[in-house]
Write a protein that holds these residues in place. Structure first.
Motif, PDB file in Angstrom:
ATOM      1  N   SER A   1      52.682   4.078 134.102  1.00  0.00           N
ATOM      2  CA  SER A   1      53.245   3.506 135.453  1.00  0.00           C
ATOM      3  C   SER A   1      53.709   2.022 135.234  1.00  0.00           C
ATOM      4  CB  SER A   1      52.069   3.728 136.612  1.00  0.00           C
ATOM      5  OG  SER A   1      51.231   2.950 136.330  1.00  0.00           O
TER       6      SER A   1
ATOM      7  N   HIS B   1      60.208  -6.718 141.997  1.00  0.00           N
ATOM      8  CA  HIS B   1      59.240  -6.894 143.107  1.00  0.00           C
ATOM      9  C   HIS B   1      58.857  -8.367 143.118  1.00  0.00           C
ATOM     10  CE1 HIS B   1      59.113  -2.641 142.200  1.00  0.00           C
ATOM     11  NE2 HIS B   1      58.453  -2.469 143.541  1.00  0.00           N
TER      12      HIS B   1
ATOM     13  N   ASN C   1      54.379  -7.468 145.776  1.00  0.00           N
ATOM     14  CA  ASN C   1      54.545  -6.238 145.336  1.00  0.00           C
ATOM     15  C   ASN C   1      55.746  -5.795 146.438  1.00  0.00           C
ATOM     16  OD1 ASN C   1      54.435  -4.343 143.503  1.00  0.00           O
ATOM     17  ND2 ASN C   1      52.976  -3.102 144.823  1.00  0.00           N
TER      18      ASN C   1
ATOM     19  N   LEU D   1      62.247   5.592 143.831  1.00  0.00           N
ATOM     20  CA  LEU D   1      61.649   4.421 143.646  1.00  0.00           C
ATOM     21  C   LEU D   1      60.326   4.076 143.947  1.00  0.00           C
ATOM     22  CD1 LEU D   1      65.025   2.757 144.084  1.00  0.00           C
ATOM     23  CD2 LEU D   1      63.970   3.194 142.050  1.00  0.00           C
TER      24      LEU D   1
ATOM     25  N   SER E   1      66.859   1.017 139.613  1.00  0.00           N
ATOM     26  CA  SER E   1      65.561   0.579 139.167  1.00  0.00           C
ATOM     27  C   SER E   1      65.165  -0.649 140.354  1.00  0.00           C
ATOM     28  CB  SER E   1      64.958   0.125 137.923  1.00  0.00           C
ATOM     29  OG  SER E   1      65.837  -0.848 137.565  1.00  0.00           O
ATOM     30  N   GLN E   2      64.151  -1.040 140.440  1.00  0.00           N
ATOM     31  CA  GLN E   2      63.762  -2.158 141.541  1.00  0.00           C
ATOM     32  C   GLN E   2      62.815  -3.494 140.896  1.00  0.00           C
ATOM     33  OE1 GLN E   2      62.159  -0.098 144.814  1.00  0.00           O
ATOM     34  NE2 GLN E   2      60.213   0.570 143.645  1.00  0.00           N
TER      35      GLN E   2
ATOM     36  N   ARG F   1      59.273   4.319 140.493  1.00  0.00           N
ATOM     37  CA  ARG F   1      59.780   3.263 139.974  1.00  0.00           C
ATOM     38  C   ARG F   1      61.210   3.069 139.507  1.00  0.00           C
ATOM     39  NH1 ARG F   1      56.835  -1.870 140.304  1.00  0.00           N
ATOM     40  NH2 ARG F   1      54.678  -1.288 141.176  1.00  0.00           N
ATOM     41  N   LYS F   2      61.737   4.449 139.401  1.00  0.00           N
ATOM     42  CA  LYS F   2      63.166   4.545 138.873  1.00  0.00           C
ATOM     43  C   LYS F   2      63.886   5.896 139.503  1.00  0.00           C
ATOM     44  CE  LYS F   2      61.006   6.758 134.793  1.00  0.00           C
ATOM     45  NZ  LYS F   2      61.052   6.819 133.074  1.00  0.00           N
TER      46      LYS F   2
ATOM     47  N   GLN G   1      52.086  -0.640 135.446  1.00  0.00           N
ATOM     48  CA  GLN G   1      51.794  -1.581 136.380  1.00  0.00           C
ATOM     49  C   GLN G   1      50.181  -1.512 136.223  1.00  0.00           C
ATOM     50  OE1 GLN G   1      52.473  -0.012 140.335  1.00  0.00           O
ATOM     51  NE2 GLN G   1      51.273   1.886 139.983  1.00  0.00           N
TER      52      GLN G   1
END
Length: 810
Positions: free
Chosen positions: A84, A350, A354, A320, A347-348, A324-325, A86
């Motif tokens: 992930s 943060h 978050n 997303l 994608s993004q 996350r994509k 993260q």
């Protein structure tokens, strides 16, 4: 394990030092190393303080992952964090039953030759106050992790060394901790000498300096500890350095990423959280045709010109959030208004809370690929000659139409069409003209279609139509109207290379659900009905029915039985004696074929010969008869039996072959047959089908002294001019004239004419199928030379024939 901390500053709020580290093999799902002599030490109770945050963690708002068994579940958390990308907040109970809280982050360590080996390094920070940790606004530092062997030689390192200017490959090849200053290196050696000699080694956390590649010092918090394998044996050392890169390094990194952003060949663009474009690279401007001043500050939906609605972007945001994509194909509008195909990915980024800060989009031109895909699709689903659907697409659409008709309680019709007399056009005018005719037929059929109907070329000169979504009450009438409209399209001539050419269709029709409830059954039914239309006279349509189905099944069973009969030699030769009218002497025999099937019994020759002519069986069957005849003649010659003439029938399909004469002469030579004793019987229609070919074949056979008889004479359309040219020796009057000769004056006169023609050309005449004395006497008066038929003798088996010959000679 106890921790001895040497700190120059107070730790951050809510944290507890040191970090606990586990190095894992993500493929084998196995923990290789740790800075704990045993992972179980993580469960040891450090204090007897009250569980202050029990209520917080048990509340509905907590998002902490619960580990039921730390030593077993930890590898799963490390792998999940890696997948992930993260960190994970988790909780577990220590030995005293108290809740403990930790935050796990992953760093990938690279080792081996050129850094080709990867391992996951899970770094656990135990927390006293997870709420305070999660809400922290402090930006995270860069984290460099490395491993050494017992000689303090570098064996694994994280990618964050690049933020100091180093590359992993050089560091691993060198083996030195080049990112440490001299002071830090000396301190490290001192610490590890103490650790190696201490029976209870401790983790040290100190403030020291790292060194960037350009020599500048970077302040860092560095954790030093020993590294243990699964058995608790010391295998080396572990270092973790948290630092903020110097302004020079940051600027260097910024320039590097800016150069990458500008040079990437795909179109990159960055938006704010609302989707308004903040920045784009040159490839994006080139791909879309916009200039920076035209697109910056505009919503990204501008390049789609509302082709993609809010629902599309909502799906992207949901993806997303989950993954996350997002990636998928789309169409966008170029500045010049043209529609382009692209692969779009999002994608993004943060902030510390978050929250989404930016969206990063990548737009890749796939126009060439799309056009290539369309070409491949067209080759797979459309006929390259006519441009209409091919058999594959037709079958798929028919299956879909059946499904839709079943669901909607509607009917559909399948029309199967075959062109009449296409082969003569193709053979006489050439394949180019034949192709032009097929294309012209396709255009006229497309003109007939209703909206949503399908026409396809099924192969050769066969076409098929699907009439879908019909009202059941009028389905039959709709199909009739369409068939009539198709037939009418062929009334006018086709212009082929400046010539007017006429053809017509034979059409078979099947209806869903009346004639079948699957695509395969409907298509077979229409195909069967088409052949029935051809037999009924062509240029006509015919509906499928169960009688046709039974005939088709019987035909298939008979065809398969004939194939097996050829292999098992179930066929048998019979012989029809021929007699001179004046003397009554046997002048020859005609070879006939009989089939006594073990299941069907005696099968009529008319039945199985006709079927063989409609299939590919007539060639091997005819060759077998010819070879068997030659073999019999050879055997009779050896035993002293000789017939003046042995007639053997040759089918039109055999005779049309370019190598027929060569093949026949080879068989004669192979079996040692006197060619003058052999007579080949060919039907009038077969000879007249291709006059030039027939003349060539007959002359070759005649030069070899093989005689030629024209069978079924009077049923075709030969002319006296051609009869004079062909090297034939005998005309055989068809039995249809003999049957009617006594009672029908027209037939009598026609027979008399045939006999007169033969005599004028010095040809012999044999009447077939003579079964009564009246027929025999009348043919005698007309001057017929020879007869054959039941009146004189039935067809005989070989043994009966030889008995007859022996009796005559006796």
């Amino acid at each position: 394990m106890n921790s001895s901390l040497v700190l120059h500053d107070t730790p951050g709020i809510g944290t507890s030092f040191p970090n606990y580290v586990f190095v894992a093999d993500q493929h084998q799902q196995f923990i290789l190393y740790s800075n704990l002599s045993s992972p179980h030490n993580l469960l040891k109770q450090d204090s007897l303080e009250t569980d202050l945050y029990q209520a917080h963690l048990n509340s509905l708002s907590t998002n902490a992952l619960q580990l039921r068994n730390v030593t077993e579940d930890l590898i799963d958390v490390i792998v999940r964090a890696h997948e992930s990308s993260q960190g994970y907040l988790f909780r577990f109970r220590d030995e005293g039953g108290y809740w403990r809280f930790g935050y796990l982050e992953n760093v990938t360590l690279y080792g081996g030759a050129n850094g080709g080996t990867e391992h996951l390094c899970g770094i656990i920070l135990l927390l006293q106050n997870p709420a305070s940790y999660q809400s922290a606004e402090i930006p995270p530092p860069s984290r460099l992790v490395w491993m050494t062997d017992l000689n303090l030689r570098l064996v694994k390192v994280g990618s964050e060394c690049r933020s100091l200017g180093f590359d992993m490959e050089s560091l691993l090849a060198n083996g030195q901790l080049s990112f440490l200053t001299d002071e830090s290196s000396l301190f490290l050696e001192t610490v590890y000498q103490d650790q190696f000699s201490n029976p209870e080694p401790e983790t040290r956390v100190v403030r020291l300096s790292l060194r960037s590649l350009n020599g500048s010092a970077v302040a860092a918090t560095i954790q030093f500890s020993l590294l243990f394998d699964g058995q608790g044996t010391v295998t080396g050392t572990l270092g973790i350095a948290d630092f903020y890169p110097s302004r020079e390094v940051l600027e260097s990194e910024r320039q590097l990423f800016s150069a990458m952003f500008e040079s990437i060949s795909e179109g990159l663009f960055v938006t704010d959280r609302s989707g308004f474009i903040l920045r784009a690279n040159p490839a994006f401007y080139e791909l879309t045709g916009y200039q920076a001043k035209e697109i910056l500050g505009m919503h990204c939906q501008h390049i789609w010109k509302k082709r993609l609605g809010s629902e599309f972007f909502r799906e992207i945001r949901n993806a997303l959030v989950r993954n996350r994509k997002w990636r998928g194909e789309c169409e966008f509008v170029h500045r010049d208004g043209s529609l382009r195909y692209a692969m779009l990915s999002f994608s993004q980024t943060h902030n510390m809370r978050n929250e989404v800060r930016n969206y990063v989009g990548v737009l890749m031109d796939i126009g060439d690929k799309k056009r290539s895909d369309l070409r491949i699709h067209r080759l797979a689903y459309y006929d390259p000659l006519t441009g209409i659907a091919n058999r594959r697409l037709f079958n798929e659409r028919l299956s879909e139409s059946v499904t839709n008709s079943e669901r909607n309680k509607t009917a559909l019709a399948v029309l199967f069409l075959d062109l009449d007399r296409f082969k003569p056009v193709n053979d006489s005018l050439g394949h180019v003209a034949g192709d032009q005719l097929l294309k012209g037929v396709a255009r006229r059929l497309v003109y007939c279609l209703r909206e949503g109907d399908t026409v396809a070329r099924m192969g050769g000169d066969e076409f098929a139509l699907i009439l879908h979504d019909l009202e059941p009450a009028v389905a039959e009438q709709t199909a009739i109207k369409m068939a009539s409209r198709v037939v009418a399209q062929f009334y006018s001539a086709f212009m082929l290379e400046g010539r007017e050419v006429y053809t017509s269709p034979s059409i078979g029709i099947s209806l869903y659900p009346h004639h079948g409830q699957s695509a395969g059954i409907l298509l077979r039914g229409a195909d069967t009905a088409m052949y029935a239309a051809k037999r009924a006279g062509k240029n006509h349509y015919q509906f499928y029915d169960e009688v046709m189905n039974k005939r088709a099944m019987d035909r298939l069973i008979m065809e398969n039985a004939m194939r097996r009969a050829l292999l098992k030699e179930e066929f048998e030769l019979y012989f029809q004696p021929q007699y001179a009218m004046v003397s009554g002497v046997m002048t020859g025999i005609e070879v006939l074929l009989r089939w006594d099937h073990p299941q069907f019994g005696s099968v009529r020759p008319l039945e199985f010969i006709h079927l063989a002519e409609q299939t590919d069986l007539i060639i091997p069957l005819g060759e077998w008869v010819f070879q068997q005849t030659c073999e019999k003649i050879s055997e009779w010659q050896k035993s002293g039996v000789r017939f003046p003439r042995v007639g053997v029938n040759v089918s039109a399909n055999q005779f049309k072959r370019e190598d027929f004469a060569d093949w026949a002469l080879f068989q004669v030579q192979r079996y040692g047959v006197n060619p003058a004793q052999l007579e080949i019987e060919i039907t009038e229609s077969a000879i007249m089908d291709d006059v030039e070919h027939s003349l060539q074949m007959l002359e070759r056979l005649q030069k070899a002294r093989i005689r030629i008889a024209v069978d079924d004479f009077g049923t075709g359309y030969s002319s006296l001019n051609y009869l004079r040219k062909f090297p034939i020796s005998t005309l055989k009057i068809d039995r249809v004239f003999v049957e009617d000769i006594v009672d029908n004056q027209d037939t009598l006169e026609l027979t008399q004419t045939i006999i007169a023609i033969a005599k004028s050309l010095n040809l012999g005449v044999i009447a077939e199928g003579v079964e009564t004395r009246d027929q025999y006497q009348l043919l005698t008066r007309l001057g017929c030379n020879e007869v054959q038929g039941y009146f004189m003798s039935p067809a005989l088996s070989e043994s009966k024939l030889l008995e007859l010959v022996a009796g005559k000679s006796g």
